[in-house]
Motif scaffolding. Structure first.
Motif, PDB file in Angstrom:
ATOM      1  N   UNK A   1      -7.507  -8.117 -69.316  1.00  0.00           N
ATOM      2  CA  UNK A   1      -7.471  -7.866 -67.868  1.00  0.00           C
ATOM      3  C   UNK A   1      -7.248  -6.390 -67.568  1.00  0.00           C
ATOM      4  N   UNK A   2      -6.423  -5.740 -68.379  1.00  0.00           N
ATOM      5  CA  UNK A   2      -6.137  -4.322 -68.158  1.00  0.00           C
ATOM      6  C   UNK A   2      -7.385  -3.469 -68.363  1.00  0.00           C
ATOM      7  N   UNK A   3      -8.118  -3.716 -69.438  1.00  0.00           N
ATOM      8  CA  UNK A   3      -9.324  -2.930 -69.711  1.00  0.00           C
ATOM      9  C   UNK A   3     -10.405  -3.254 -68.683  1.00  0.00           C
TER      10      UNK A   3
ATOM     11  N   UNK B   1     -12.512  -0.916 -61.575  1.00  0.00           N
ATOM     12  CA  UNK B   1     -11.946  -0.029 -60.562  1.00  0.00           C
ATOM     13  C   UNK B   1     -12.444   1.408 -60.680  1.00  0.00           C
ATOM     14  N   UNK B   2     -13.227   1.688 -61.729  1.00  0.00           N
ATOM     15  CA  UNK B   2     -13.876   2.986 -61.825  1.00  0.00           C
ATOM     16  C   UNK B   2     -13.171   4.041 -62.646  1.00  0.00           C
ATOM     17  N   UNK B   3     -12.055   3.700 -63.271  1.00  0.00           N
ATOM     18  CA  UNK B   3     -11.406   4.674 -64.156  1.00  0.00           C
ATOM     19  C   UNK B   3     -12.347   5.030 -65.297  1.00  0.00           C
TER      20      UNK B   3
ATOM     21  N   UNK C   1      -8.012   3.581 -75.730  1.00  0.00           N
ATOM     22  CA  UNK C   1      -7.427   2.448 -75.017  1.00  0.00           C
ATOM     23  C   UNK C   1      -6.056   2.085 -75.580  1.00  0.00           C
ATOM     24  N   UNK C   2      -5.913   2.172 -76.892  1.00  0.00           N
ATOM     25  CA  UNK C   2      -4.610   1.883 -77.510  1.00  0.00           C
ATOM     26  C   UNK C   2      -3.547   2.831 -76.982  1.00  0.00           C
ATOM     27  N   UNK C   3      -3.906   4.124 -76.894  1.00  0.00           N
ATOM     28  CA  UNK C   3      -2.944   5.116 -76.420  1.00  0.00           C
ATOM     29  C   UNK C   3      -2.629   4.918 -74.941  1.00  0.00           C
ATOM     30  N   UNK C   4      -3.650   4.606 -74.153  1.00  0.00           N
ATOM     31  CA  UNK C   4      -3.433   4.417 -72.717  1.00  0.00           C
ATOM     32  C   UNK C   4      -2.577   3.194 -72.429  1.00  0.00           C
ATOM     33  N   UNK C   5      -2.838   2.101 -73.145  1.00  0.00           N
ATOM     34  CA  UNK C   5      -2.168   0.834 -72.868  1.00  0.00           C
ATOM     35  C   UNK C   5      -0.922   0.599 -73.716  1.00  0.00           C
ATOM     36  N   UNK C   6      -0.741   1.422 -74.760  1.00  0.00           N
ATOM     37  CA  UNK C   6       0.423   1.265 -75.618  1.00  0.00           C
ATOM     38  C   UNK C   6       0.389  -0.001 -76.443  1.00  0.00           C
TER      39      UNK C   6
ATOM     40  N   UNK D   1      -9.575  -4.546 -79.575  1.00  0.00           N
ATOM     41  CA  UNK D   1     -10.867  -4.935 -80.154  1.00  0.00           C
ATOM     42  C   UNK D   1     -11.315  -6.288 -79.600  1.00  0.00           C
ATOM     43  N   UNK D   2     -10.370  -7.219 -79.482  1.00  0.00           N
ATOM     44  CA  UNK D   2     -10.694  -8.545 -78.937  1.00  0.00           C
ATOM     45  C   UNK D   2     -11.103  -8.435 -77.466  1.00  0.00           C
ATOM     46  N   UNK D   3     -10.407  -7.594 -76.717  1.00  0.00           N
ATOM     47  CA  UNK D   3     -10.746  -7.408 -75.304  1.00  0.00           C
ATOM     48  C   UNK D   3     -12.149  -6.838 -75.158  1.00  0.00           C
TER      49      UNK D   3
END
Length: 211
Positions: free
Chosen positions: A5-7, A13-15, A27-32, A39-41
């Motif tokens: 959902x986060x990705x 939303x256009x990020x 993505x790992x760094x952004x989401x922690x 990878x699954x997302x």
């Protein structure tokens, strides 16, 4: 909110706009989080048609003209179905007055935001209006596919988001759909929903506008 959902939100939303490459590490760094849920997302989002595999990570998908038209045609058919089902439920006494009033509220919010020039809020409330019609239809399968189609269209048309050339007509189309649902008229509800989406597609093909 889970990683998928986060990705998905970052994309819709256009990020991360259409055409943007995205790596797992970013993505790992952004989401922690670790690489496994990322990878699954991304696998799920590829199945949703929002990203495609690239040399490093993925790229956010931008539909070409034909694919965008195809998406709108599918959306038109599904929204005709959900509008018809919502009207049938109203006719059969399955919808509460509060739920119909909520539909009007969604239309009001979309129109108000659009007229004051807040395009982002207008687009958000507009989508909420259409999602609520689908919710009133009580057909989860149709709602799920519609959400995916809406995501693809939103991502691919974000760059062309401009002040609508027909705000009054868009609102009028919404009101006709509401009237048909409120009156429990499935045939008219389906016709109005289909015509609204096809009119939007035609305007977008010319110069962009409200979806």
């Amino acid at each position: 909110m889970d990683v998928y959902d986060a990705v998905r939100s970052l994309i819709v939303l256009g990020t991360y706009p259409a055409g943007r490459p995205v790596t797992e590490l970013e993505l790992c760094e952004r989401l922690g989080v670790s690489r496994t849920p990322v990878r699954e997302a991304l696998r799920r989002l590829e199945g949703d048609g929002l990203v495609r595999a690239a040399r490093r990570g993925v790229t956010v998908v931008e539909l070409d003209a034909k694919a965008l038209r195809d998406a709108y045609l599918v959306r038109a058919s599904l929204e005709a179905l959900t509008a018809e089902l919502a009207a049938r439920r109203q006719r059969d006494g399955e919808l509460s007055p509060a739920s119909v009033a909520r539909l009007v509220e969604h239309a009001d919010l979309a129109d108000q935001a659009t007229r004051r020039g807040d395009l982002v809020a207008g687009a958000r409330h507009n989508r909420a209006f259409h999602q609520y019609v689908a919710a009133l239809a009580d057909n989860p399968a149709a709602s799920e596919v519609l959400d995916r189609i809406w995501d693809q269209i939103t991502v691919s048309t974000r760059a062309s988001l401009t002040a609508p050339v027909r705000p009054a007509l868009v609102d009028d189309e919404h009101r006709r759909l509401i009237e048909a649902v409120t009156n429990g008229d499935p045939e008219r509800a389906a016709a109005h929903a289909r015509e609204h989406v096809l009119a939007t597609m035609s305007v977008l093909a010319e110069q962009g506008g409200e979806t």
